[in-house]
Design an enzyme around this catalytic site. Structure first.
Site, PDB file in Angstrom:
ATOM      1  N   LEU A   1       0.850  -1.198   0.000  1.00 32.89           N
ATOM      2  CA  LEU A   1       0.000   0.000   0.000  1.00 32.89           C
ATOM      3  C   LEU A   1       0.887   1.249   0.000  1.00 32.89           C
ATOM      4  O   LEU A   1       1.979   1.244   0.582  1.00 32.89           O
ATOM      5  CB  LEU A   1      -0.904  -0.020   1.235  1.00 32.89           C
ATOM      6  CG  LEU A   1      -1.941  -1.153   1.224  1.00 32.89           C
ATOM      7  CD1 LEU A   1      -2.499  -1.393   2.624  1.00 32.89           C
ATOM      8  CD2 LEU A   1      -3.055  -0.874   0.224  1.00 32.89           C
ATOM      9  N   GLU A  42       4.769   3.179   6.057  1.00 28.47           N
ATOM     10  CA  GLU A  42       5.181   3.214   4.654  1.00 28.47           C
ATOM     11  C   GLU A  42       6.323   2.254   4.340  1.00 28.47           C
ATOM     12  O   GLU A  42       6.608   1.985   3.173  1.00 28.47           O
ATOM     13  CB  GLU A  42       5.548   4.653   4.236  1.00 28.47           C
ATOM     14  CG  GLU A  42       6.841   5.202   4.817  1.00 28.47           C
ATOM     15  CD  GLU A  42       6.683   5.744   6.234  1.00 28.47           C
ATOM     16  OE1 GLU A  42       5.646   5.484   6.875  1.00 28.47           O
ATOM     17  OE2 GLU A  42       7.635   6.419   6.703  1.00 28.47           O
ATOM     18  N   HIS A  62       2.760 -11.201   9.379  1.00 29.83           N
ATOM     19  CA  HIS A  62       3.872 -11.601   8.518  1.00 29.83           C
ATOM     20  C   HIS A  62       4.444 -12.925   9.052  1.00 29.83           C
ATOM     21  O   HIS A  62       4.669 -13.059  10.260  1.00 29.83           O
ATOM     22  CB  HIS A  62       4.959 -10.515   8.507  1.00 29.83           C
ATOM     23  CG  HIS A  62       6.094 -10.874   7.601  1.00 29.83           C
ATOM     24  ND1 HIS A  62       5.989 -10.779   6.222  1.00 29.83           N
ATOM     25  CD2 HIS A  62       7.323 -11.389   7.864  1.00 29.83           C
ATOM     26  CE1 HIS A  62       7.121 -11.215   5.686  1.00 29.83           C
ATOM     27  NE2 HIS A  62       7.934 -11.588   6.655  1.00 29.83           N
TER      28      HIS A  62
HETATM   29  C1  GAR Z   1       0.070 -16.128   5.458  1.00 31.59           C
HETATM   30  O1  GAR Z   1       1.093 -17.024   5.794  1.00 31.59           O
HETATM   31  C2  GAR Z   1       0.486 -14.702   5.771  1.00 31.59           C
HETATM   32  O2  GAR Z   1       1.262 -14.595   6.932  1.00 31.59           O
HETATM   33  C3  GAR Z   1       1.302 -14.381   4.544  1.00 31.59           C
HETATM   34  O3  GAR Z   1       0.572 -14.930   3.483  1.00 31.59           O
HETATM   35  C4  GAR Z   1      -0.139 -16.081   3.951  1.00 31.59           C
HETATM   36  C5  GAR Z   1      -1.592 -15.933   3.576  1.00 31.59           C
HETATM   37  O4  GAR Z   1      -2.342 -17.080   3.903  1.00 31.59           O
HETATM   38  N1  GAR Z   1       1.515 -12.976   4.426  1.00 31.59           N
HETATM   39  C6  GAR Z   1       2.644 -12.439   3.949  1.00 31.59           C
HETATM   40  O5  GAR Z   1       3.570 -13.097   3.535  1.00 31.59           O
HETATM   41  C7  GAR Z   1       2.697 -10.915   3.986  1.00 31.59           C
HETATM   42  N2  GAR Z   1       4.002 -10.437   3.693  1.00 31.59           N
HETATM   43  P1  GAR Z   1      -3.919 -17.040   4.107  1.00 31.59           P
HETATM   44  O6  GAR Z   1      -4.522 -16.371   2.860  1.00 31.59           O
HETATM   45  O7  GAR Z   1      -4.310 -18.478   4.193  1.00 31.59           O
HETATM   46  O8  GAR Z   1      -4.228 -16.268   5.363  1.00 31.59           O
END
Ligand code: GAR
Length: 204
Positions: free
Chosen positions: A96, A150, A112
């Site tokens: 974003l 940011e 994360h």
């Molecule tokens: C999760 O592991 C989340 O922590 C990660 O994407 C996956 C989504 O899974 N997010 C990131 O990597 C953000 N940088 P989900 O759609 O099953 O919740």
């Protein structure tokens, strides 16, 4: 009791969204209510989960609107319409702009799948995070919930939970364990902490 109005932003499968929905039912989230699920993909399975739980959905893509600015404007319009207090990025895999994050200071949180400041920032998302942890040979990883500013994955940390890496872990087995043992626990807990803070600040 007044509740903080929550919007959850998603891109994919939505298991973290499901953990939030379940936490509302089990009473872990008492101070907030999920009122809206927003996706940057029309086909995200997370949208199905939202509909099944009776939550309003909104999906729009950057591609169809032509720019990040137009995409964010459409999202902001929807957030305002629903009088959203707290935005939860739950597997929302797009960055974003500073304009957007400045507009909602301490009102956006993100999950994360690593212990920040390891394996985070631009390019670290989903399975890539776990591949990097395994490549480095760390013995402990985990998940972090933080405020969004940011800087990608750079905002103040709210909660973290560690997960041990096993000898024969693959990125897939590790991702699943980090979700089960860490993400699905700390995201609902952080949602409650932030919702409570918002309600308390409104009452002052
Ligand atoms: C999760 O592991 C989340 O922590 C990660 O994407 C996956 C989504 O899974 N997010 C990131 O990597 C953000 N940088 P989900 O759609 O099953 O919740």
């Amino acid at each position: 009791m007044e509740k903080a109005r929550i919007a959850v932003m998603v891109s994919g499968g939505g298991t973290n969204l499901q953990a939030l929905i379940d936490a509302r039912i089990s009473g872990i989230i008492k101070s907030g209510e999920i009122c809206l699920v927003i996706s940057n993909s029309h086909t995200a399975f997370a949208l199905e989960r939202a509909r099944k739980a009776g939550i309003k959905t909104f999906s729009v893509t950057k591609k169809e609107l032509g720019s990040q600015e137009a995409f964010e404007k459409a999202v902001i319009d929807e957030l305002e319409k629903e009088k959203i207090d707290l935005i939860i990025l739950a597997g929302f895999l797009s960055i974003l702009s500073k304009d957007f994050t400045d507009r909602y200071k301490r009102r956006i949180i993100n999950i994360h799948p690593s212990l920040i400041p390891s394996f985070c920032g631009d390019g670290y998302y989903g399975l890539k995070v776990h591949e990097a942890a395994l490549a480095k040979g760390v013995k402990v990883t985990g998940a972090t919930v933080h405020y969004v500013n940011e800087i990608p994955d750079g905002g103040e940390i709210i909660l973290q939970k560690a997960v041990y890496i096993r000898k024969n872990d693959t990125a897939e087995t590790l991702q699943r364990r980090v979700m089960e043992q860490a993400e699905w626990k700390i995201l609902p807990a952080a949602a409650e902490i932030c919702s409570k803070e918002i309600i308390n600040s409104k009452e002052k």
